[in-house]
Design an enzyme around this catalytic site. Structure first.
Site, PDB file in Angstrom:
ATOM      1  N   GLY A 104      95.871   0.737 108.535  1.00 48.13           N
ATOM      2  CA  GLY A 104      96.945   0.378 107.952  1.00 48.13           C
ATOM      3  C   GLY A 104      96.586  -0.916 106.832  1.00 48.13           C
ATOM      4  CG  ASP A 128      89.666   0.582 117.104  1.00 47.22           C
ATOM      5  OD1 ASP A 128      88.676  -0.181 117.435  1.00 47.22           O
ATOM      6  OD2 ASP A 128      90.964   0.297 116.564  1.00 47.22           O
TER       7      ASP A 128
HETATM    8  O1  F6P Z   1      91.732  -2.190 115.749  1.00 44.46           O
HETATM    9  C1  F6P Z   1      90.240  -3.342 116.394  1.00 44.46           C
HETATM   10  C2  F6P Z   1      90.774  -3.950 117.935  1.00 44.46           C
HETATM   11  O2  F6P Z   1      89.936  -4.792 118.511  1.00 44.46           O
HETATM   12  C3  F6P Z   1      91.416  -2.806 119.044  1.00 44.46           C
HETATM   13  O3  F6P Z   1      90.506  -2.175 119.411  1.00 44.46           O
HETATM   14  C4  F6P Z   1      91.960  -3.535 119.508  1.00 44.46           C
HETATM   15  O4  F6P Z   1      92.672  -3.015 120.342  1.00 44.46           O
HETATM   16  C5  F6P Z   1      92.644  -4.984 118.718  1.00 44.46           C
HETATM   17  O5  F6P Z   1      92.509  -4.166 117.498  1.00 44.46           O
HETATM   18  C6  F6P Z   1      93.165  -6.026 119.552  1.00 44.46           C
HETATM   19  O6  F6P Z   1      93.431  -7.153 118.606  1.00 44.46           O
HETATM   20  P1  F6P Z   1      93.997  -8.509 118.157  1.00 44.46           P
HETATM   21  O7  F6P Z   1      92.474  -9.108 117.589  1.00 44.46           O
HETATM   22  O8  F6P Z   1      94.990  -8.914 117.450  1.00 44.46           O
HETATM   23  O9  F6P Z   1      93.931  -8.571 119.836  1.00 44.46           O
END
Ligand code: F6P
Length: 315
Positions: A104, A128
């Site tokens: 993104g 990821d």
């Molecule tokens: O993209 C990285 C990540 O840690 C994903 O593995 C997870 O689904 C998401 O970000 C969690 O996002 P946030 O930190 O906004 O809760």
């Protein structure tokens, strides 16, 4: 190009600080003035852009997270805010920017490049490991090592209590983190979106193993499936073993970066700066042990697939 900036966008990863350190030191070595953009694209829009020097990166190599902050910016999806961001760079004479982030973030970076002729270089950074075109994203090794330590610890208590533990890993829609963690920690079960699974076959196998003396089970389940609680209930009702869930959550994002993430950060940043100095926009990728530099559209706009060879290790 005399001035260059760097920002972190999206989920932070361990290794971002190592990247910041290399950016400042390498830029100064190449006689470029380095700038930090604080809090991702949000900070870019609002002009939180500060000249950086050696003192800003002293002792940060060992720290997880990012010292300049990160953000998920909704505003940057709007053209008017991207124009504002471009003006913030232009009025400071900054012609190129390094972006550490995921898919993104790269899409936003590409729009900034196309609409305002800012030179951009992306560095894949997400636990990821879900970016097409690169086999490795910064931070993955540290995350995997964190998960390994957690599962090793859970295994001790699982064996003591004759329990099943269902461990949920992050990864957004991608099962990479879960798959590699399951393989390298010797899990009995691995459920990810990329692999079909047969609960009846697992049931027959696990019941047979219990008769043969097995004391516990470790199951690794990717967050994408949203089945963690369901699988824990399945262990209790179908296998007849008491079960617990462990959601590893954001522990996977932090911690002291591994040697691999530190050296990868150095390699990625060096290549990104070199490419910007040639006024070439793109994303630094890792293929095998070699760095490549790809067009943003070949990285951010294509679906990522875990390699068949890796998937086959589980089957
Ligand atoms: O993209 C990285 C990540 O840690 C994903 O593995 C997870 O689904 C998401 O970000 C969690 O996002 P946030 O930190 O906004 O809760």
């Amino acid at each position: 190009m005399r001035r260059m900036a760097i920002l972190c966008s999206g989920g932070d990863v361990s290794g971002m600080n190592a990247a910041l350190k290399r950016f400042v030191e390498y830029a100064l070595m190449r006689r470029i003035e380095p700038f930090f953009v604080y809090d991702g694209y949000e900070g870019l829009i609002d002009g939180r852009i500060v000249k950086a020097g050696y003192e800003d990166v002293a002792r940060i190599l060992t720290l997880g997270g990012t010292n300049i902050g990160s953000a998920r910016s909704k505003r940057f999806m709007e053209a008017s805010y991207r124009a504002q961001a471009a003006r913030q760079l232009q009025k400071r004479g900054i012609e190129g920017i390094v972006v550490l982030g995921g898919e993104g973030s790269f899409k936003g970076m590409q729009l900034l490049h196309q609409e305002h002729a800012v030179a951009v270089a992306g560095i894949p950074s997400t636990i990821d490991n879900d970016i097409a075109g690169t086999e490795y994203c910064l931070g993955v090794d540290t995350a995997l090592n964190t998960v390994k330590c957690q599962i090793d610890a859970v295994r001790d208590t699982a064996a003591s209590f004759r329990r099943a533990f269902v461990i949920e890993t992050m990864g957004r829609e991608c099962g990479y983190l879960a798959l590699v963690s399951a393989l390298t920690s010797g899990a009995e079960m691995c459920l990810i979106p990329e692999l079909p699974y047969d609960l009846q076959a697992y049931e027959a196998r696990f019941k047979r193993q219990l008769q043969e003396g097995r004391r516990y089970f470790i199951a690794v389940v990717a967050e994408a499936l949203k089945k963690t609680d369901e699988i824990a209930a399945w262990f209790a009702s179908r296998i007849g073993v008491e079960s617990r869930t462990v959601v590893l959550g954001h522990t996977q994002r932090g911690g002291n970066p591994t040697v691999y993430d530190r050296i990868t950060a150095f390699r990625f940043v060096t290549r990104a700066v070199d490419e910007l100095l040639r006024n070439r926009s793109g994303v630094v990728c890792l293929e095998g042990s070699a760095l490549t530099y790809k067009k943003v559209e070949d990285v951010a706009f294509k679906p990522y697939r875990i390699s068949e060879e890796l998937l086959a290790l589980w089957e």
